[in-house]
Motif scaffolding. Structure first.
Motif, short mmCIF file in Angstrom:
data_model
loop_
_atom_site.label_atom_id
_atom_site.label_comp_id
_atom_site.label_asym_id
_atom_site.label_seq_id
_atom_site.Cartn_x
_atom_site.Cartn_y
_atom_site.Cartn_z
N SER A 171 0.88 -1.36 -0.07
CA SER A 171 -0.07 -0.08 -0.07
C SER A 171 0.77 1.32 -0.02
CB SER A 171 -0.96 -0.03 1.28
OG SER A 171 -2.08 -0.77 1.10
N ARG B 268 -0.10 -5.54 3.50
CA ARG B 268 -1.30 -5.62 4.27
C ARG B 268 -2.09 -6.82 3.26
NH1 ARG B 268 -5.83 -3.36 2.05
NH2 ARG B 268 -5.64 -1.74 0.53
N ALA C 145 -9.22 -9.85 9.45
CA ALA C 145 -7.99 -9.54 9.39
C ALA C 145 -6.86 -9.97 9.96
CB ALA C 145 -8.13 -7.58 9.75
N LYS D 296 -1.36 -6.79 8.74
CA LYS D 296 -0.95 -5.29 8.45
C LYS D 296 0.30 -5.03 8.98
CE LYS D 296 -5.72 -5.25 7.67
NZ LYS D 296 -6.20 -5.16 6.26
N ASP E 183 -9.18 -2.10 7.13
CA ASP E 183 -8.54 -2.78 6.09
C ASP E 183 -7.47 -2.00 5.55
OD1 ASP E 183 -10.50 -1.33 4.79
OD2 ASP E 183 -10.65 -2.81 3.13
N LYS E 184 -7.73 -0.62 5.08
CA LYS E 184 -6.87 -0.03 4.11
C LYS E 184 -5.67 1.04 5.04
CE LYS E 184 -9.77 -0.01 0.23
NZ LYS E 184 -10.52 0.87 -0.79
N VAL E 185 -4.74 0.39 5.41
CA VAL E 185 -3.70 1.24 6.20
C VAL E 185 -2.62 1.54 4.66
CG1 VAL E 185 -1.54 0.95 7.54
CG2 VAL E 185 -3.80 -0.64 8.04
N THR F 58 -4.69 5.52 7.63
CA THR F 58 -5.61 4.63 7.13
C THR F 58 -6.80 5.57 6.05
OG1 THR F 58 -7.37 5.01 8.85
CG2 THR F 58 -5.74 3.12 9.02
#
Length: 719
Positions: free
Chosen positions: A614, A628, A636, A639, A682-684, A699
């Motif tokens: 990411s 991640r 999850a 990460k 979820d989105k780091v 995030t």
């Protein structure tokens, strides 16, 4: 009617933070799917909507419409809530109130809009046994108890068919208010009193649709007629004490256009309030959340005297506060903005407080209403996706939110019940805000970050705001971190098109390199954009077609510049020419335009889905990356921040045999992501490293689209 609008900004809230002796902080999140019995298909949608607590504050009950059940949660240890299972109901539960250890549940059994029916069910919470039931003669919506437990007030909505005549009123049969006594803890069905509410409202007087009820200590019932834009106050005996129009509000400095951009320069006038929930503040004042339904939705909340005087009107100030913390749902701009749906009241340690819940912004605002004419916004809390109901438990310093949205079919977050505790502590949330900027800065969907030489972080927003690709300046030295300014990336004098900004790096000359994530169909290029200090595009380095022929929609996800001036970009996931679980780190010589690459080995996914990169950042001779999975909540598993020492690593020209780099784990972020009592996001996606080794992580909140809107922004120190 006279009223005053109090402009409340998070600036004032944040400025007061050093003086905070007490604040609410989240301590736990309970996925309501945990209440499903063993062997039941846990992938079916569930929900937590209206919630209540037992008299001792040890057990929660909530309505779950999709499953047709009453859910139960043990909160003896509030930081560790435990499932107590579901109680099956013969119909759709719509609301619940609790007297002692008994739940009274409104159950909709309607066969059609024209033939509504329902009942009030009495449930022993400990055993789950239904011990009594009363026929209500219509479709119940809200249920409220008298504070002394002597009776229940039930809104019989008999809701309209929104597909019939575009939902226009009237649509028979009309709704009503039902009052039923509770004698020694049991329903007294023979006391049912149906109160006629027809002929009161200016809008469709023949068809009142009661939405919500609340009862004060004197036994007076405030009823909202949302679609009729009307309010009614009724005695415990069914006498109408007062009724009045909910009126309209003029709104300034709002975003009323859905255009993938945040622009708060528009106005609307007049906008009907169309209130949803209501809550008494004392025996003479009650508050409404003005969500709107058919023709209105004024984006705020109001305090009323029981004779119809507007004592306080928030106007757009509540929405403005959510804008500053990144919780504005741009996709609802043409509709009702943040849609305040819920409002409740509680007195904590002597301070009377109103809690206003934003359905679309997924935030609860906490107001000190010591002076009902001048509420003070004291906190904003992240409340889960689609908060529907709240319960206050002052005796245990607890606040609970029930969040109805379950996105299991889309691989998103499950419905949750969240618990907050009133603590002798500073507020944890928000972690980042634009309060105090020279202009109102709306933001969200944070992606790549970079630390500037001036100690300020620059961050980009991704394609959710395609009409407004932005570079934000963030001051991380403040608490919460402050977004101080924004520039729009432009080309030929207009916001640049076909942009999905996923990374940012300094060019060493005051400008920036931006990573643009492309699409497999070629409608958006995988490219590095070079912009000046004002965000004006100067040059573009497109990843060669020979490389992108096997590309997927998972393209460039970060950019950085190493000590030699080479530009590095991370590809999120493997492309057609990559071995499984290997992704490219692309190297670009900005002087020659030549590309080369190495392979980065990613971990195997542990529960389906995928693992990828990411972000990428250069620091002290190494590349640091965010690796991640694409899971959130209970599924999850991965990460992390990793480090790749680049000493001796030579990238190979495109098409060659790319060397595989070695990585080391720097930090497992899972503990950080659960440190605030929420489920794992979820989105780091953001990573910035200062010279002293301070690492900042953020995030991406997906622009508050099928997302709680929560943004985490925190730091740790490299060893």
């Amino acid at each position: 009617m006279s009223f005053r609008i109090t402009a409340v900004s998070l600036l004032a809230l944040a400025a007061a933070q050093p003086a905070f002796a007490q604040a609410f902080n989240r301590i736990a999140s309970f996925p309501v799917a945990s209440n499903m019995a063993e062997g039941v298909d846990a992938t079916q949608a569930t929900s937590s909507e209206i919630i209540a607590a037992t008299e001792d504050g040890m057990t929660l009950v909530y309505t779950d419409s999709p499953l047709g059940v009453l859910g139960r949660i043990d909160i003896t240890e509030p930081a560790n809530p435990q499932p107590l299972g579901n109680v099956e109901l013969d119909g759709e539960p719509t609301s619940v109130a609790v007297i002692g250890q008994t739940a009274f549940v409104g159950v909709n059994t309607s066969e059609s809009f024209t033939d509504p029916s329902g009942r009030i069910a009495q449930i022993d919470i400990e055993s789950g046994e239904e011990t009594a039931s009363c026929d209500l003669g219509g479709q119940p919506d809200a249920v409220a108890k008298a504070p002394d437990g002597s009776f229940l007030a039930i809104a019989i909505e008999n809701e309209r068919d929104e597909d019939l005549n575009d939902g226009a009123l009237p649509q028979m049969p009309a709704g009503a208010l039902v009052i039923v006594n509770v004698a020694e803890g049991d329903l007294a069905c023979d006391t049912i009193n149906t109160v006629d509410l027809t002929g009161l409202a200016e809008v469709a007087p023949s068809d009142p649709e009661p939405e919500y009820v609340t009862v004060n200590a004197e036994g007076e019932i405030a009823v909202t007629l949302q679609e009729n834009n009307h309010l009614v106050v009724v005695s415990s005996q069914g006498e109408i004490l007062s009724h009045f129009s909910a009126g309209a509000v003029d709104l300034e400095n709002i975003d009323a256009t859905e255009d993938d951009a945040l622009d708060f320069t528009e106005s609307l006038s007049p906008v009907k309030r169309e209130p949803d929930a209501a809550a008494w503040i004392d025996d003479t004042h009650f508050a409404t959340a003005n969500e709107g339904d058919y023709e209105g939705g004024s984006r705020g909340w109001t305090i009323w005297s029981q004779d119809g005087e507007v004592v306080y009107e928030s106007g757009a100030s509540f929405e403005h506060a959510l804008i500053e913390i990144g919780h504005y749902p741009e996709g609802r701009s043409e509709n009702k903005g943040v849609e305040p749906e819920s409002v409740t009241f509680g007195e904590y340690r002597g301070t009377p407080m109103v809690f206003v819940g934003s359905e679309r912004g997924s935030v609860v605002g906490i107001y000190d209403v010591t002076d009902p004419a001048n509420p003070v916004l004291s906190q904003l809390l992240p409340s889960g996706i689609g908060p529907e109901g709240y319960v206050t438990i002052p005796s245990r310093d607890l606040l609970v939110s029930a969040n109805e949205e379950d996105l299991v079919e889309d691989g998103g977050a499950r419905a949750h019940v969240m618990l907050f505790e009133y603590q002798d502590a500073e507020p944890v949330y928000p972690m980042i805000t634009s309060a105090g900027a020279d202009e109102m800065i709306g933001w969200g969907a944070l992606s790549g970050m970079v630390m500037g030489d001036d100690g300020m972080i620059r961050a980009v927003t991704d394609s959710f705001y395609a009409g407004q690709p932005s570079i934000l300046t963030i001051d991380p030295a403040q608490t919460p971190a402050r977004i101080t300014s924004r520039i729009i990336v432009t080309r030929d004098g207009a916001p640049a098109e076909a942009m999905d900004l996923e990374g940012i790096a300094l060019d060493g000359k005051g400008g920036f390199y931006l990573a643009n994530e492309g699409r497999a169909d070629g409608s958006r290029a995988n490219a590095i954009w070079h912009v000046d200090a004002e965000g004006v595009v100067q040059d573009e380095f497109v990843v060669p077609e020979e490389l992108t022929s096997g590309a997927t929609n998972s393209g460039l996800e970060g950019v950085t510049v190493d000590g030699d001036g080479t530009i590095w970009a991370a590809v999120q996931r493997e492309w057609a020419d990559d071995p499984a679980q290997h992704v490219k780190l692309l190297a670009l010589d900005p002087e020659t335009g030549e590309w080369s690459a190495v392979h980065y080995p990613t971990e195997e996914p542990t529960s389906g889905g995928w693992v990828g990169l990411s972000e990428i950042t250069w620091h002290d001779g190494a590349l640091y990356l965010i690796e991640r999975d694409n899971h959130l909540g209970q599924t999850a598993a991965l990460k992390t921040v990793t480090r790749v020492d680049m000493a001796g690593v030579e990238p190979v020209a495109l098409g060659g045999d790319y060397p595989v780099v070695e990585k080391t784990m720097v930090r497992d972020l899972m503990e950080d992501l659960t440190s605030t009592g929420g489920y794992v996001l979820d989105k780091v996606e953001g990573l910035a490293i200062a010279e002293d080794g301070t690492v900042w992580v953020s995030t991406d909140n997906d622009g508050v689209d099928d997302h709680s809107g929560e943004t985490m922004f925190w730091s740790f120190q490299l060893d």
